[in-house]
Write a protein that holds these residues in place. Sequence first.
Motif, short mmCIF file in Angstrom:
data_model
loop_
_atom_site.label_atom_id
_atom_site.label_comp_id
_atom_site.label_asym_id
_atom_site.label_seq_id
_atom_site.Cartn_x
_atom_site.Cartn_y
_atom_site.Cartn_z
N ALA A 200 -71.12 -14.34 -56.22
CA ALA A 200 -70.89 -13.97 -54.82
C ALA A 200 -70.52 -15.21 -54.00
N ARG A 201 -71.23 -16.31 -54.24
CA ARG A 201 -70.95 -17.53 -53.48
C ARG A 201 -69.57 -18.08 -53.86
N ALA A 202 -69.22 -18.01 -55.14
CA ALA A 202 -67.91 -18.49 -55.58
C ALA A 202 -66.79 -17.69 -54.96
N GLU A 203 -66.96 -16.38 -54.88
CA GLU A 203 -65.90 -15.54 -54.30
C GLU A 203 -65.78 -15.76 -52.79
N TYR A 204 -66.90 -15.98 -52.13
CA TYR A 204 -66.85 -16.25 -50.69
C TYR A 204 -66.07 -17.54 -50.42
N LEU A 205 -66.37 -18.58 -51.18
CA LEU A 205 -65.66 -19.85 -51.00
C LEU A 205 -64.19 -19.72 -51.41
N THR A 206 -63.91 -18.87 -52.39
CA THR A 206 -62.52 -18.62 -52.77
C THR A 206 -61.75 -17.98 -51.62
N GLU A 207 -62.39 -17.04 -50.95
CA GLU A 207 -61.76 -16.41 -49.79
C GLU A 207 -61.46 -17.45 -48.72
N TYR A 208 -62.38 -18.38 -48.52
CA TYR A 208 -62.18 -19.44 -47.53
C TYR A 208 -61.01 -20.35 -47.92
N VAL A 209 -60.97 -20.75 -49.17
CA VAL A 209 -59.91 -21.65 -49.64
C VAL A 209 -58.54 -20.97 -49.52
N LEU A 210 -58.44 -19.72 -49.94
CA LEU A 210 -57.16 -19.02 -49.90
C LEU A 210 -56.74 -18.70 -48.47
#
Length: 485
Positions: A200-210
């Motif tokens: 969940a934390r990885a996907e949240y940060l992925t959303e931020y990066v993208l």
Amino acid sequence: MNYTMILFRTTITTCILILMTIIAACSDSSENGPVDPPGEVNVADQNLRRAIALTDNAIASYFTGDGMAMARYYNPYTNVRSDEKGSVWMYTSAIEAVNAILHALEVQKEEGNATLHNEHFTRYTQLLDRLIDNADFYKGTFQLVSYTQTKEWSVYGVNRGGGKGTAQVAGIENVYDDQMWLIRELLESYKLTGKQAYLARAEYLTEYVLDGWDCTRDGSGAERGGITWGPGYVTKHACSNGPMVSPLVWLHELYKGKNDEITHRYIDAADKQTRLTEVVKKSDYYLNFAKRIYDWQKSQLLRADGVYDDMRGGCSPGSPQTENVNGTVYRKGISCQDRVGPAITYNTGSMLSGGADLLRATGDDMYDEDNKKLSDASFQYFAKLGQTEEGYYTYDISGFRNWFNGVLMRGYVDVHPSYQNVSDYISSFQKNLDYGYDNFLYKGFLPTNLLVGWNRDRGKNNTEGMFIFAFAAEYAVLARYELQK
């Protein structure tokens, strides 16, 4: 003096010298920490044991308190730990080493040897929990105006805050590549432990990066593309693009065959202004973005000599700016004219790993050809035979390049299943690590320069924590490589 007396004194002197040598050897052994087990060398096992020994010692030497504050430097000769704290990137290097060890332990167990797994796996997963939990000292919250929206984000700042969630993260206080290295390790942690919180934390940060991907349109309607170094910057770096390719492929693989969906934000290609959204499958979304980022970096930063430059500069506007579109404020798109060096190992290494993952996910031969060319060109460019020590390859270790070089080594390991020629390149890292470990290990520490050793001035041996973790991670990756090659 007669001959008998001379012979007697010579014999006594020789005995004393032998005794002193034995005492010195014992002293060195006790200072240097764990000794490899006797008997025939099992390279994979030895690599993993050395990775564990280095990591355990580094955790004990660089980290303090329940909050696991990480000192940037430690000097094993003076036992002095620096007051300066490591950045979030440096902190993440410890997570990287732990994950690499856990991965190698799993592979070793799968290959029929569970001894080290039984001894270390549980305690290392507990250490992983503590490291990830206390990474929140680098976390903070801010509001960002991006190319398609305005949103509040909780992300990781460069510097550690006084408490969890209190770090400064606005503007230049956070950079996208720091989030990327964390995403990579969080996904590794999820795959190793199955803990949904990591995913969940990885996907949240992925959303931020993208959200930082420049989806604005040029005059022809094409996306400008690229991710700036951070939200407070306009330059578009290799280090803020390439490292995201592999994690995106991993996310694609995690969701392949599933119906999970995500919202894709983009700008209309016709009028080049209207912000649009569409709901798409996560598996497709992540893979498409992995391809787009890979293609952007390849088209914008690949040099004629076959390696990658550092960034795109000469940007317009020269600082982050906003524009008003139909009454809503968005970040202005950025056009960069200059390709700027130097070539650094990790910018090539991240693309090797990304290409290997894209090859596995797509079967597209383009990635195979790219990897072969990039592997050969990068070794020719970065590795210098005999420059420091006869028979060994020297890699530039100035600045943070000890860690950067580990990313290149991992890239070669990732490419190896499809291109066995890289085995010689991988071997150069194994030889350098072993040379440093066998000749210069001191109190469980390796020197910054594995082929030269320590400074004779004991006070000048401050050692970056992230370098020790980088060496440990390399040993663990090499252990896995030896078991799987």
